[in-house]
Motif scaffolding. Structure first.
Motif, PDB file in Angstrom:
ATOM      1  N   THR A  97       6.878 -41.154  11.716  1.00  0.00           N
ATOM      2  CA  THR A  97       8.242 -41.444  12.173  1.00  0.00           C
ATOM      3  C   THR A  97       9.100 -40.210  11.922  1.00  0.00           C
ATOM      4  O   THR A  97       9.064 -39.624  10.833  1.00  0.00           O
ATOM      5  CB  THR A  97       8.830 -42.645  11.411  1.00  0.00           C
ATOM      6  OG1 THR A  97       7.997 -43.788  11.610  1.00  0.00           O
ATOM      7  CG2 THR A  97      10.240 -42.958  11.923  1.00  0.00           C
ATOM      8  N   TYR A  98       9.849 -39.812  12.939  1.00  0.00           N
ATOM      9  CA  TYR A  98      10.738 -38.664  12.774  1.00  0.00           C
ATOM     10  C   TYR A  98      12.083 -38.974  13.412  1.00  0.00           C
ATOM     11  O   TYR A  98      12.223 -39.879  14.236  1.00  0.00           O
ATOM     12  CB  TYR A  98      10.135 -37.396  13.376  1.00  0.00           C
ATOM     13  CG  TYR A  98       9.808 -37.452  14.842  1.00  0.00           C
ATOM     14  CD1 TYR A  98      10.720 -37.018  15.790  1.00  0.00           C
ATOM     15  CD2 TYR A  98       8.580 -37.935  15.277  1.00  0.00           C
ATOM     16  CE1 TYR A  98      10.427 -37.058  17.138  1.00  0.00           C
ATOM     17  CE2 TYR A  98       8.274 -37.983  16.624  1.00  0.00           C
ATOM     18  CZ  TYR A  98       9.188 -37.540  17.545  1.00  0.00           C
ATOM     19  OH  TYR A  98       8.900 -37.591  18.882  1.00  0.00           O
ATOM     20  N   GLY A  99      13.098 -38.229  13.011  1.00  0.00           N
ATOM     21  CA  GLY A  99      14.461 -38.500  13.439  1.00  0.00           C
ATOM     22  C   GLY A  99      14.682 -38.235  14.908  1.00  0.00           C
ATOM     23  O   GLY A  99      13.995 -37.423  15.529  1.00  0.00           O
ATOM     24  N   LEU A 100      15.666 -38.913  15.488  1.00  0.00           N
ATOM     25  CA  LEU A 100      16.004 -38.731  16.895  1.00  0.00           C
ATOM     26  C   LEU A 100      16.899 -37.531  17.118  1.00  0.00           C
ATOM     27  O   LEU A 100      17.167 -37.161  18.250  1.00  0.00           O
ATOM     28  CB  LEU A 100      16.687 -39.987  17.449  1.00  0.00           C
ATOM     29  CG  LEU A 100      15.780 -41.212  17.571  1.00  0.00           C
ATOM     30  CD1 LEU A 100      16.578 -42.405  18.066  1.00  0.00           C
ATOM     31  CD2 LEU A 100      14.623 -40.928  18.505  1.00  0.00           C
TER      32      LEU A 100
ATOM     33  N   PHE B 153       2.697 -30.638  16.410  1.00  0.00           N
ATOM     34  CA  PHE B 153       2.118 -29.921  15.278  1.00  0.00           C
ATOM     35  C   PHE B 153       3.150 -29.892  14.158  1.00  0.00           C
ATOM     36  O   PHE B 153       4.337 -30.151  14.368  1.00  0.00           O
ATOM     37  CB  PHE B 153       1.661 -28.514  15.661  1.00  0.00           C
ATOM     38  CG  PHE B 153       2.710 -27.657  16.292  1.00  0.00           C
ATOM     39  CD1 PHE B 153       3.547 -26.871  15.523  1.00  0.00           C
ATOM     40  CD2 PHE B 153       2.852 -27.623  17.671  1.00  0.00           C
ATOM     41  CE1 PHE B 153       4.518 -26.075  16.109  1.00  0.00           C
ATOM     42  CE2 PHE B 153       3.811 -26.825  18.271  1.00  0.00           C
ATOM     43  CZ  PHE B 153       4.644 -26.053  17.470  1.00  0.00           C
ATOM     44  N   TRP B 154       2.656 -29.602  12.959  1.00  0.00           N
ATOM     45  CA  TRP B 154       3.495 -29.622  11.769  1.00  0.00           C
ATOM     46  C   TRP B 154       4.039 -28.235  11.478  1.00  0.00           C
ATOM     47  O   TRP B 154       3.361 -27.238  11.658  1.00  0.00           O
ATOM     48  CB  TRP B 154       2.681 -30.099  10.563  1.00  0.00           C
ATOM     49  CG  TRP B 154       2.118 -31.480  10.725  1.00  0.00           C
ATOM     50  CD1 TRP B 154       0.884 -31.817  11.179  1.00  0.00           C
ATOM     51  CD2 TRP B 154       2.794 -32.701  10.437  1.00  0.00           C
ATOM     52  NE1 TRP B 154       0.733 -33.173  11.200  1.00  0.00           N
ATOM     53  CE2 TRP B 154       1.895 -33.752  10.741  1.00  0.00           C
ATOM     54  CE3 TRP B 154       4.054 -33.018   9.955  1.00  0.00           C
ATOM     55  CZ2 TRP B 154       2.224 -35.083  10.573  1.00  0.00           C
ATOM     56  CZ3 TRP B 154       4.387 -34.353   9.782  1.00  0.00           C
ATOM     57  CH2 TRP B 154       3.480 -35.374  10.094  1.00  0.00           C
TER      58      TRP B 154
ATOM     59  N   LYS C 286      12.870 -33.852  11.916  1.00  0.00           N
ATOM     60  CA  LYS C 286      12.474 -34.017  10.532  1.00  0.00           C
ATOM     61  C   LYS C 286      11.694 -35.318  10.370  1.00  0.00           C
ATOM     62  O   LYS C 286      12.156 -36.395  10.769  1.00  0.00           O
ATOM     63  CB  LYS C 286      13.702 -34.030   9.624  1.00  0.00           C
ATOM     64  CG  LYS C 286      13.363 -34.092   8.145  1.00  0.00           C
ATOM     65  CD  LYS C 286      14.631 -34.014   7.293  1.00  0.00           C
ATOM     66  CE  LYS C 286      14.270 -34.039   5.800  1.00  0.00           C
ATOM     67  NZ  LYS C 286      15.490 -33.946   4.972  1.00  0.00           N
ATOM     68  N   VAL C 287      10.502 -35.212   9.779  1.00  0.00           N
ATOM     69  CA  VAL C 287       9.675 -36.394   9.539  1.00  0.00           C
ATOM     70  C   VAL C 287      10.308 -37.224   8.426  1.00  0.00           C
ATOM     71  O   VAL C 287      10.635 -36.715   7.348  1.00  0.00           O
ATOM     72  CB  VAL C 287       8.239 -35.983   9.156  1.00  0.00           C
ATOM     73  CG1 VAL C 287       7.421 -37.205   8.755  1.00  0.00           C
ATOM     74  CG2 VAL C 287       7.572 -35.264  10.319  1.00  0.00           C
ATOM     75  N   THR C 288      10.483 -38.522   8.706  1.00  0.00           N
ATOM     76  CA  THR C 288      11.105 -39.414   7.721  1.00  0.00           C
ATOM     77  C   THR C 288      10.100 -40.295   7.001  1.00  0.00           C
ATOM     78  O   THR C 288      10.356 -40.750   5.895  1.00  0.00           O
ATOM     79  CB  THR C 288      12.159 -40.299   8.405  1.00  0.00           C
ATOM     80  OG1 THR C 288      11.544 -41.027   9.490  1.00  0.00           O
ATOM     81  CG2 THR C 288      13.286 -39.438   8.969  1.00  0.00           C
ATOM     82  N   SER C 289       8.929 -40.541   7.629  1.00  0.00           N
ATOM     83  CA  SER C 289       7.914 -41.344   6.943  1.00  0.00           C
ATOM     84  C   SER C 289       6.563 -41.168   7.628  1.00  0.00           C
ATOM     85  O   SER C 289       6.488 -40.863   8.820  1.00  0.00           O
ATOM     86  CB  SER C 289       8.294 -42.830   6.928  1.00  0.00           C
ATOM     87  OG  SER C 289       8.264 -43.374   8.232  1.00  0.00           O
TER      88      SER C 289
END
Length: 399
Positions: A20-23, A46-47, A10-13
Motif C-alpha cells: 500500500t502506498y500513498g495517493l 521497483f523500490w 511513499k509505501v505506508t504498509s
C-alpha cells in the motif's frame, strides 16, 4: 501506471504480497504531485530508498539524516571512482539579461548546469556539459535566447529546456538523456524526460542531433514554430507513448476546442530513427506486441501543422501518429520499415470540426512486410455511419 506516467509514492504498509502506498507523493525535484487514478496491469514497479534493494554496481543509497552514502559494487569499491555533486546549479543567471556563455566546460550538478528564469537575450554556445542531475540547460520564460553548438551528454532527466518566445536551439548534440529508471524528474507536464524541450511562440529547433533518449527526443509547443533538419536516434528507450518529435495542445478529453489555437507550425526535413526498441524498458504494451513509439506524435487536438520532407525509419507504432488533428498537411515524407506509415486516432463524441482538413500528398511508403497497411485510421466518432465514410470525407490522400 501508464506508458507516459512515472510516479513515486511513499509505501505506508506491506502485508504478504500486498503493498500500500500513498495517493500523493513528491517528484524528484521535491514538488508535490497527485497520482493518476488509473493503473496499468503489468506496468511494473521497483523500490527506491531501501539499502537492501541495491543489487547492481553503481546503485546507491543516501541516508539523509546521517549524510552517509552507500554505493553497491560487485567487486572491490576501490576499483571504482565515486563522485558526487555538491551544487544544485553551477550557474544561476537570476533573471539577468544580455548574458553570453561561451566555450566553457561544466560537469556535475544536482539539478541544472545553467539556470535562468524571466531573463532575455541569453546566448550559450560551444559549451560542453556532462553529468547533470535533472535539466542541463533550464530556461523558463527566457525570451530571445540562443542555444547553439553545445555538446551535452548524460542527463538524468532533460538535456535542454528552453521555454520562452523567439528562442533558437540549433546545432547542438544531446546524448544519453533519462536512461536510468527512477532517476528522472517525473511527471507528464511536458517539461521533463526529453532530449530538447522548446515551448513558446516564434521558436526554431534546427540541425540538432538528439541520441538515446529515455522519452521523447524533441518536444515542442507554440505558434510560428519551425523544427528543421534535426536527427533523432532512438527515443523512448525507457518510457513510451511518445515520439522522436512530440507536440501537444490540450483539452483532449473534453468536448470543445483545444486549449490553445497554435498556428503556422512546420516540422520539415528531419531524419528520425528508432533502432533499439527491443531494449526499451516499458515501450511495449503489456500482453501485446504494440510498441508505443512514433516518429512524430501530434497529440491532444493538435492543429495547423505542416509535416513535410521528413524521413522515418523503424517506428513500431507508426511514422506519424495524430490524435484529433485538424488542418494538417503531410507531404513529401519517406517512411521506411515503419509498422505503418500514418496512424490517425480519434475519440468519441468530439465535434467533427476537430477531424477535418487532413491532407496527405506525395509521400513514399516502403513497408516492413508485404500486405502492410500504410495508413491506419481509427474512429469511435458518432458523427459518421462508418470509419470508411468518415475517412473519405475528412482526409485527402493521394500518396
Amino acid at each position: 501506471k501508464a506508458h507516459w506516467v512515472w510516479e513515486r509514492g511513499k509505501v505506508t504498509s506491506i502485508s504478504g504480497n500486498s503493498v500500500t502506498y500513498g495517493l500523493t507523493g513528491n517528484n524528484v525535484n521535491g514538488s508535490a504531485g497527485t497520482f493518476h487514478l488509473f493503473y496499468g496491469t503489468g506496468m511494473g514497479y521497483f523500490w527506491q530508498n531501501i539499502p537492501s534493494a541495491l543489487d547492481q554496481t553503481g546503485e546507491f543509497y543516501f541516508q539523509k539524516y546521517t549524510k552517509a552514502l552507500s554505493v553497491y559494487s560487485s567487486d572491490d569499491i576501490a576499483n571504482h571512482t565515486v563522485r558526487a555533486s555538491s551544487l544544485d546549479r553551477l550557474i544561476d543567471l537570476k533573471g539577468n539579461s544580455y548574458i553570453k556563455i561561451e566555450n566553457l566546460y561544466f560537469e556535475g550538478a544536482n539539478i541544472s548546469a545553467i539556470y535562468s528564469v524571466n531573463g532575455s537575450n541569453v546566448l550559450i554556445e560551444v559549451t560542453t556539459i556532462r553529468n547533470s542531475g535533472a535539466m542541463v540547460i533550464q530556461f523558463s520564460n527566457v525570451n530571445n535566447a540562443t542555444i547553439v553548438a553545445n555538446d551535452i551528454d548524460w542527463s538524468l532527466s532533460t538535456g535542454i529546456q528552453a521555454n520562452g518566445n523567439n528562442v533558437a536551439v540549433f546545432a547542438n548534440t544531446v546524448d544519453h538523456t533519462f536512461l536510468y529508471e527512477g532517476m528522472g524528474d517525473y511527471g507528464s507536464d511536458g517539461s521533463c524526460l526529453r532530449g530538447i524541450v522548446c515551448r513558446g511562440d516564434g521558436n526554431t529547433v534546427i540541425n540538432n542531433t538528439v541520441l538515446n533518449s529515455g522519452y521523447s527526443g524533441i518536444n515542442v509547443q507554440g505558434s510560428n514554430l519551425l523544427v528543421y533538419k534535426n536527427y533523432v536516434f532512438d527515443p523512448c528507450l525507457v518510457q513510451s507513448d511518445n515520439a522522436a518529435i512530440y507536440t501537444y495542445v490540450g483539452n483532449e478529453l473534453t468536448y470543445g476546442p483545444p486549449s490553445s489555437n497554435y498556428v503556422n507550425r512546420i516540422i520539415r526535413g528531419n531524419v528520425l530513427v528508432s533502432f533499439d526498441v527491443e531494449s526499451s524498458t516499458y515501450g511495449e504494451r503489456p500482453g501485446t506486441n504494440d510498441i508505443y513509439i512514433s516518429g512524430i506524435y501530434s497529440d491532444g487536438k493538435s492543429r495547423n501543422l505542416v509535416i513535410d520532407s521528413n524521413t522515418f525509419v523503424g517506428f513500431k507504432r507508426g511514422g506519424i501518429t495524430s490524435n484529433n488533428p485538424a488542418n494538417f498537411i503531410i507531404r513529401g515524407n519517406t517512411f521506411y520499415h515503419d509498422s505503418m506509415a500514418m496512424r490517425r486516432l480519434t475519440r468519441r463524441n468530439y465535434d467533427k470540426q476537430f477531424l477535418e482538413n487532413y491532407e496527405v500528398k506525395g509521400n513514399i511508403f516502403i513497408p516492413e512486410f508485404d500486405g502492410q497497411a500504410n495508413i491506419y485510421y481509427f474512429s469511435d466518432s458518432l458523427y459518421y455511419s462508418s470509419p470508411e465514410d468518415e475517412f473519405a470525407k475528412l482526409i485527402k490522400a493521394d500518396s
